[in-house]
Design an enzyme around this catalytic site. Structure first.
Site, PDB file in Angstrom:
ATOM      1  N   HIS A   1      13.086  -1.964  -2.507  1.00 51.06           N
ATOM      2  CA  HIS A   1      12.501  -2.294  -3.806  1.00 51.06           C
ATOM      3  C   HIS A   1      13.422  -3.271  -4.522  1.00 51.06           C
ATOM      4  O   HIS A   1      14.641  -3.049  -4.578  1.00 51.06           O
ATOM      5  CB  HIS A   1      12.305  -1.026  -4.638  1.00 51.06           C
TER       6      HIS A   1
ATOM      7  N   ARG B   1       0.855  -1.184   0.000  1.00 53.35           N
ATOM      8  CA  ARG B   1       0.000   0.000   0.000  1.00 53.35           C
ATOM      9  C   ARG B   1       0.888   1.230   0.000  1.00 53.35           C
ATOM     10  O   ARG B   1       2.040   1.170   0.421  1.00 53.35           O
ATOM     11  CB  ARG B   1      -0.854   0.041   1.285  1.00 53.35           C
TER      12      ARG B   1
END
Ligand code: GRF
Length: 192
Positions: free
Chosen positions: A109, A91
């Site tokens: 990431h 989210r």
């Protein structure tokens, strides 16, 4: 010492790497609270087994994103969190959280940003056929996968690797790079 609030949505292997690094004395931090956007996330079990308080929000709770973020912010503040660590949190962290914790929200990431943003970064890089990809740790802001980069490490894609082999190599790097980068913040080597 960093007082971490870790946001997860799934397996929680990065959470586990952080918990283990703290246990091994390699990271001067304490996980005060784990918050999951998915009540079924396996990472909640990892937190429970480590004796860390947890909170889970249902999918419906995010129908009102602002309200969800306000609830998360309140719990982070109540737990005395100094830094928010996104570890597979699927989210966006909204303004209600950034107003208080902005600049102290960190994300990982599984690609070398700004390449291959998004939720399928490893697969996207693999299918593109890159020879080098990697892992990025960065400060999170109000958009996905942007914000100042704190650390990156490259992973060379070996000839003949399957997607699963690349995923395993990326995750191995993540599990080292995330605790290491957090320790560089804890020690003052990196200033946010
Ligand atoms: C990691 O690959 C992370 O980079 C990405 O989501 C994955 C989470 O894995 N944002 P886990 O839940 O920590 O095992």
């Amino acid at each position: 010492m960093l007082k971490l609030g870790v946001l997860i949505s799934g397996n929680g292997t990065n959470l586990q790497a952080i918990i283990d690094a703290i246990g091994d004395g390699k990271l001067d931090a304490q996980v005060m609270l784990v918050i999951s956007s998915n009540p079924e996330a396996y990472g909640l079990k990892r937190a429970y087994e480590a004796g860390i308080p947890t909170m889970a929000l249902s999918k419906e709770a995010y129908n009102d994103k602002l309200q969800a973020d306000v609830a998360i912010r309140q719990e982070l503040q109540r737990a005395g969190v100094t830094h928010v660590v996104m570890a597979g949190y699927m989210r966006m962290v909204g303004s209600a959280i950034l107003d208080v914790f902005g600049g102290r929200v960190i994300n990982i990431h599984p690609a070398l940003l700004p390449s291959f943003k998004g939720a399928h970064a490893i697969k996207d890089a693999y299918e593109y056929g890159v020879k080098v990809t990697g892992v990025t740790v960065h400060v999170a802001d109000a958009t996905y996968d942007t914000g100042p980069i704190l650390a990156q490490e490259a992973v060379r894609v070996q000839d003949g690797w399957t997607l699963e082999e690349l995923e395993a190599a990326i995750h191995d790097v993540e599990h080292k790079l995330y605790p290491q980068t957090l320790e560089r913040i804890a020690s003052g080597e990196i200033t946010l």
